[in-house]
Design a protein around this motif. Structure first.
Motif, PDB file in Angstrom:
ATOM      1  N   GLY A   1       0.820  -1.209   0.000  1.00 20.13           N
ATOM      2  CA  GLY A   1       0.000   0.000   0.000  1.00 20.13           C
ATOM      3  C   GLY A   1       0.854   1.258   0.000  1.00 20.13           C
ATOM      4  O   GLY A   1       2.054   1.210  -0.233  1.00 20.13           O
ATOM      5  N   ARG A   2       0.222   2.406   0.334  1.00 15.63           N
ATOM      6  CA  ARG A   2       0.940   3.658   0.159  1.00 15.63           C
ATOM      7  C   ARG A   2       1.885   3.985   1.321  1.00 15.63           C
ATOM      8  O   ARG A   2       2.709   4.891   1.223  1.00 15.63           O
ATOM      9  CB  ARG A   2      -0.044   4.812  -0.090  1.00 15.63           C
ATOM     10  CG  ARG A   2      -0.925   5.161   1.073  1.00 15.63           C
ATOM     11  CD  ARG A   2      -2.016   6.137   0.681  1.00 15.63           C
ATOM     12  NE  ARG A   2      -2.774   6.544   1.844  1.00 15.63           N
ATOM     13  CZ  ARG A   2      -2.592   7.700   2.493  1.00 15.63           C
ATOM     14  NH1 ARG A   2      -1.704   8.572   2.087  1.00 15.63           N
ATOM     15  NH2 ARG A   2      -3.307   7.975   3.562  1.00 15.63           N
ATOM     16  N   ARG A   3       1.793   3.236   2.436  1.00 10.57           N
ATOM     17  CA  ARG A   3       2.696   3.458   3.567  1.00 10.57           C
ATOM     18  C   ARG A   3       3.719   2.328   3.630  1.00 10.57           C
ATOM     19  O   ARG A   3       3.348   1.157   3.504  1.00 10.57           O
ATOM     20  CB  ARG A   3       1.921   3.471   4.879  1.00 10.57           C
ATOM     21  CG  ARG A   3       0.802   4.487   4.948  1.00 10.57           C
ATOM     22  CD  ARG A   3       1.339   5.883   4.986  1.00 10.57           C
ATOM     23  NE  ARG A   3       0.291   6.842   5.339  1.00 10.57           N
ATOM     24  CZ  ARG A   3       0.504   8.153   5.355  1.00 10.57           C
ATOM     25  NH1 ARG A   3       1.669   8.646   5.034  1.00 10.57           N
ATOM     26  NH2 ARG A   3      -0.475   8.969   5.685  1.00 10.57           N
TER      27      ARG A   3
ATOM     28  N   ASP B   1       6.745  -0.048   5.574  1.00 16.04           N
ATOM     29  CA  ASP B   1       6.956  -0.589   6.922  1.00 16.04           C
ATOM     30  C   ASP B   1       7.782   0.386   7.777  1.00 16.04           C
ATOM     31  O   ASP B   1       7.563   0.524   8.979  1.00 16.04           O
ATOM     32  CB  ASP B   1       7.606  -1.974   6.862  1.00 16.04           C
ATOM     33  CG  ASP B   1       8.834  -2.024   5.979  1.00 16.04           C
ATOM     34  OD1 ASP B   1       9.154  -1.015   5.311  1.00 16.04           O
ATOM     35  OD2 ASP B   1       9.500  -3.074   5.955  1.00 16.04           O
ATOM     36  N   GLN B   2       8.708   1.061   7.119  1.00 18.70           N
ATOM     37  CA  GLN B   2       9.552   2.059   7.777  1.00 18.70           C
ATOM     38  C   GLN B   2       8.706   3.226   8.306  1.00 18.70           C
ATOM     39  O   GLN B   2       8.836   3.623   9.471  1.00 18.70           O
ATOM     40  CB  GLN B   2      10.551   2.587   6.739  1.00 18.70           C
ATOM     41  CG  GLN B   2      11.661   3.432   7.310  1.00 18.70           C
ATOM     42  CD  GLN B   2      12.797   2.557   7.801  1.00 18.70           C
ATOM     43  OE1 GLN B   2      13.312   1.718   7.058  1.00 18.70           O
ATOM     44  NE2 GLN B   2      13.190   2.738   9.048  1.00 18.70           N
ATOM     45  N   GLU B   3       7.840   3.740   7.457  1.00 16.70           N
ATOM     46  CA  GLU B   3       6.970   4.866   7.833  1.00 16.70           C
ATOM     47  C   GLU B   3       6.077   4.514   9.029  1.00 16.70           C
ATOM     48  O   GLU B   3       5.954   5.293   9.977  1.00 16.70           O
ATOM     49  CB  GLU B   3       6.039   5.194   6.657  1.00 16.70           C
ATOM     50  CG  GLU B   3       6.385   6.448   5.894  1.00 16.70           C
ATOM     51  CD  GLU B   3       5.401   6.657   4.754  1.00 16.70           C
ATOM     52  OE1 GLU B   3       5.312   5.735   3.884  1.00 16.70           O
ATOM     53  OE2 GLU B   3       4.725   7.699   4.722  1.00 16.70           O
ATOM     54  N   VAL B   4       5.441   3.343   8.942  1.00 15.66           N
ATOM     55  CA  VAL B   4       4.536   2.926  10.009  1.00 15.66           C
ATOM     56  C   VAL B   4       5.309   2.774  11.323  1.00 15.66           C
ATOM     57  O   VAL B   4       4.881   3.259  12.379  1.00 15.66           O
ATOM     58  CB  VAL B   4       3.815   1.604   9.640  1.00 15.66           C
ATOM     59  CG1 VAL B   4       3.032   1.049  10.820  1.00 15.66           C
ATOM     60  CG2 VAL B   4       2.883   1.827   8.458  1.00 15.66           C
ATOM     61  N   SER B   5       6.484   2.142  11.265  1.00 13.93           N
ATOM     62  CA  SER B   5       7.291   1.957  12.478  1.00 13.93           C
ATOM     63  C   SER B   5       7.705   3.303  13.054  1.00 13.93           C
ATOM     64  O   SER B   5       7.694   3.495  14.276  1.00 13.93           O
ATOM     65  CB  SER B   5       8.552   1.141  12.179  1.00 13.93           C
ATOM     66  OG  SER B   5       8.234  -0.034  11.493  1.00 13.93           O
ATOM     67  N   ASP B   6       8.088   4.234  12.188  1.00 16.24           N
ATOM     68  CA  ASP B   6       8.507   5.566  12.648  1.00 16.24           C
ATOM     69  C   ASP B   6       7.372   6.271  13.393  1.00 16.24           C
ATOM     70  O   ASP B   6       7.588   6.869  14.447  1.00 16.24           O
ATOM     71  CB  ASP B   6       8.934   6.440  11.456  1.00 16.24           C
ATOM     72  CG  ASP B   6      10.313   6.055  10.937  1.00 16.24           C
ATOM     73  OD1 ASP B   6      10.960   5.192  11.567  1.00 16.24           O
ATOM     74  OD2 ASP B   6      10.739   6.603   9.913  1.00 16.24           O
ATOM     75  N   VAL B   7       6.173   6.218  12.815  1.00 13.60           N
ATOM     76  CA  VAL B   7       5.036   6.872  13.470  1.00 13.60           C
ATOM     77  C   VAL B   7       4.742   6.190  14.805  1.00 13.60           C
ATOM     78  O   VAL B   7       4.568   6.850  15.835  1.00 13.60           O
ATOM     79  CB  VAL B   7       3.783   6.855  12.566  1.00 13.60           C
ATOM     80  CG1 VAL B   7       2.574   7.409  13.307  1.00 13.60           C
ATOM     81  CG2 VAL B   7       4.033   7.650  11.294  1.00 13.60           C
TER      82      VAL B   7
END
Lengths: 187, 187
Positions: A166-168, A170-176
């Motif tokens: 999808g558009r997010r 794994d790195q982005e989700v973990s960072d948030v």
């Protein structure tokens, strides 16, 4: 062949469900005989146990490597554990699905082997938090057992919504997640 | 009688599973005939849908009441939504279990009614966060869609571990969750 049976079964269990998949379905899809299946696994339940064991053992050994790393502090360890779990969805999404959904189909003897490993993974996170409190990295006024469940909630729930394509990322989700956990949402 | 069938079925579905429970099991436990069952429900699946619908509709209407309350700010709204979900485990634990576990047994037509309601509940949380950002209560540098999933992860995962009769109260768990979410763990 053992690995092939395992992989194909993970796919079938994840899409159709464990109970809905027969040994016949598995051997048909692999174009082998039932004899081949029974050479490697005594029952369908034992195959499920094999999938569970491999999944949790791999996560545990990666987590232990993070925890024992003397070059990073507790906050970094937390980040790496969160990333381990989110990244894992990308790599092992179907195994994770089978792990979470089909555990109730394990027999009691097998459950007694898996549950302590799950607990171990959870208590390792709690240990990192407790260590972070003694190091003065983490606030000490919250019960770390509940905080641990809040972290595992964020990460484990991701198996139900996170789409690695999808558009997010794994790195982005973990960072948030780690920013919410460490810094909070308050302005 | 309709309510009795629903309540008993929630118990059976939560303990034995939806597929493993027959209409015969339900009517036997209630000491009524199958005719009584079919007077209220056309199929077992329709009963499952009825349980799902009641569960999500009640949560949604309670959430809407919180959101539309003009006397509390966004942080308080978040707290109340978290507490709503944790407290609900105490009150509606078995319904919640059935809701999370058995959704895949709904037919497509019924799923198409439930999924938008689940999405609505999620998007309402995101709306509170977005409002909190405009009000300067909540930091604006994190994507609120992922933050929303982190909140729902914490709360929804509680259905798998929180024991309302255990040593932590629903109040305690909600307090810790909201402190982690708003203030963060960092010292």
């Amino acid at each position: 062949m053992k690995e092939k049976i395992r992989e194909l079964s993970i796919q079938l269990f994840a899409t159709k469900g464990f109970k809905e998949t027969s040994i016949q379905d598995i051997v048909d899809a692999l174009n082998v005989t039932k004899g081949t299946f029974y050479y490697y696994f005594t029952t369908k339940e034992q195959l499920l146990m094999d999938i569970h064991l491999k999944y949790i053992d791999e996560l545990l050994s990666k987590q232990e490597a993070i925890i024992s790393d003397k070059n990073i502090n507790c906050k970094e360890k937390l980040y790496k554990i969160v990333y381990l779990l989110i990244h894992d969805i990308k790599k092992e999404g179907l195994s994770a699905k089978v792990f979470f959904r089909e555990m109730r189909n394990l027999n009691e003897q097998h459950l007694a082997l898996i549950v302590p490993k799950r607990d171990h993974f959870r208590l390792n996170i709690q240990k990192v938090l407790d260590e972070g409190i003694s190091n003065n990295e983490i606030r000490g006024d919250l019960p770390t057992d509940i905080v641990t469940f809040s972290i595992l909630g964020m990460t484990n729930w991701s198996y139900f919504w996170f789409d690695p394509n999808g558009r997010r990322t794994d790195q982005e989700v973990s960072d948030v997640f780690i920013k919410v956990l460490l810094e909070g949402l308050e302005k």
